[in-house]
Scaffold this active site. Structure first.
Site, PDB file in Angstrom:
ATOM      1  N   ASP A  55      13.782   5.965  -1.209  1.00 16.12           N
ATOM      2  CA  ASP A  55      12.449   5.871  -0.628  1.00 16.12           C
ATOM      3  C   ASP A  55      11.962   7.258  -0.211  1.00 16.12           C
ATOM      4  O   ASP A  55      12.677   7.986   0.467  1.00 16.12           O
ATOM      5  CB  ASP A  55      12.496   4.948   0.601  1.00 16.12           C
ATOM      6  CG  ASP A  55      11.120   4.519   1.072  1.00 16.12           C
ATOM      7  OD1 ASP A  55      10.126   4.925   0.446  1.00 16.12           O
ATOM      8  OD2 ASP A  55      11.047   3.774   2.064  1.00 16.12           O
ATOM      9  N   HIS A  92       5.183  -0.576  -8.103  1.00 17.19           N
ATOM     10  CA  HIS A  92       4.860   0.082  -6.837  1.00 17.19           C
ATOM     11  C   HIS A  92       4.458   1.538  -7.058  1.00 17.19           C
ATOM     12  O   HIS A  92       3.475   2.014  -6.474  1.00 17.19           O
ATOM     13  CB  HIS A  92       6.060  -0.001  -5.898  1.00 17.19           C
ATOM     14  CG  HIS A  92       5.832   0.674  -4.578  1.00 17.19           C
ATOM     15  ND1 HIS A  92       4.845   0.279  -3.696  1.00 17.19           N
ATOM     16  CD2 HIS A  92       6.447   1.746  -3.985  1.00 17.19           C
ATOM     17  CE1 HIS A  92       4.865   1.056  -2.629  1.00 17.19           C
ATOM     18  NE2 HIS A  92       5.815   1.953  -2.778  1.00 17.19           N
TER      19      HIS A  92
END
Length: 307
Positions: A149, A222
């Site tokens: 992330d 995403h």
């Protein structure tokens, strides 16, 4: 980089406590807030002296309604608003209330705890806690979903460029917009996907964190929707969290930005879709439970607020 800015450009640390507090009423706010401002400066100065290699800091954000209740300077920062929900065909970026936000981080959990306790002690007469998340570094900066992330985060001087207000709002130069969301993941459904299908949801390969080529990456992944262009970036400091007893496993999304417009573009792409209806597939597995916008003043502003 503005040397007077709070520590919004710091890189992710090993331990984090996120706290959101709301005022009980309008009584006694000014005196307590003055003490709080002095405490925030003290905590950061002390951390630099006592734990110089820990990268410990505490960043304070102030919500739109709190800014007015505290009678802070007007006009307000240009894009500081009461965040409104973003409603898509299937998923909603909810809006939740919050007057103050604290982002506490250090490589040692004890430092985070002591800072959180000191802040809570000062605010106890006037505010109640509405959210507290204890985040941790998961392996090589991965979320609970298993993917790295923050790979697209800017580095070097670009971190200040994309996270701090510039000359277009001179009164608040060096400050930052702070947007937060608590996401809860449906891990049972997520683990039911093959690794290949998970990669298509994210737009990256899981093991090596390499982005898929454009001709392979799905348009509803995403990465495809959250990336709104090289001129529109944010500084993310997301942290995973987990509670086995309540089965709440999630990600606390936290974005520092020079303009809230950038964050709004990302959220619109994710929840409404680009084109409309082509929403971010990760939302089928991750539900936004909160959504609040704050403004992070510089230390000079905090010093002024403290009297």
């Amino acid at each position: 980089m503005n040397p007077d800015s709070q520590n919004v450009t710091d890189y992710t640390n090993n331990n984090t406590i996120f706290m959101v507090l709301s005022f009980k009423d309008n009584l006694g706010l000014s005196d307590v807030f003055s003490k709080l401002c002095k405490l925030i400066i003290n905590l950061n100065n002390s951390a630099n002296v006592r734990f110089p290699v820990s990268r410990a800091s505490c960043v304070m954000g102030i919500g739109h309604d709190a800014w007015l209740k505290l009678k802070l300077p007007v006009p307000l920062p240009k894009e500081l608003v009461d965040f409104a929900p973003i409603v898509g065909e299937k998923h909603t970026a909810v809006a939740t209330k919050g007057d103050l936000h604290f982002h506490i981080r250090a490589d040692n959990t004890s430092i985070c705890y002591d800072m959180a306790e000191a802040i809570s002690d000062v605010l106890d007469p006037i505010a109640i806690s509405t959210e507290e998340i204890h985040g941790f570094r998961y392996w090589d900066s991965r979320s609970i979903l298993g993917f790295v992330d923050g790979t697209e985060n800017p580095h070097g001087q670009d971190r200040a460029l994309f996270s701090m207000v510039g000359d277009d709002d001179a009164a608040y130069k060096g400050g930052s917009y702070l947007f937060t969301q608590k996401y809860i993941h449906n891990l049972s459904a997520w683990k039911g996907l093959s690794t290949e299908d998970q990669e298509k949801v994210i737009g990256r390969y899981k093991a090596n964190d390499i982005e898929m080529p454009d001709d392979v990456k799905p348009s509803n992944s995403h990465i495809a929707l959250a990336n709104v262009g090289d001129d529109f970036k944010i500084v993310r400091d997301n942290m995973p969290f987990g509670n086995m007893s309540t089965n709440e496993m999630g990600t606390y999304f936290i974005a520092y930005a020079s303009t809230f417009t950038t964050v709004q573009k990302m959220l619109n792409n994710m929840f409404i879709g680009s084109p409309e209806g082509n929403y971010d597939r990760i939302l089928d597995f991750s539900t936004a439970k909160t959504g609040t916008l704050f403004f992070v003043p510089t230390f000079n502003m905090i010093n002024d607020f403290g009297g």
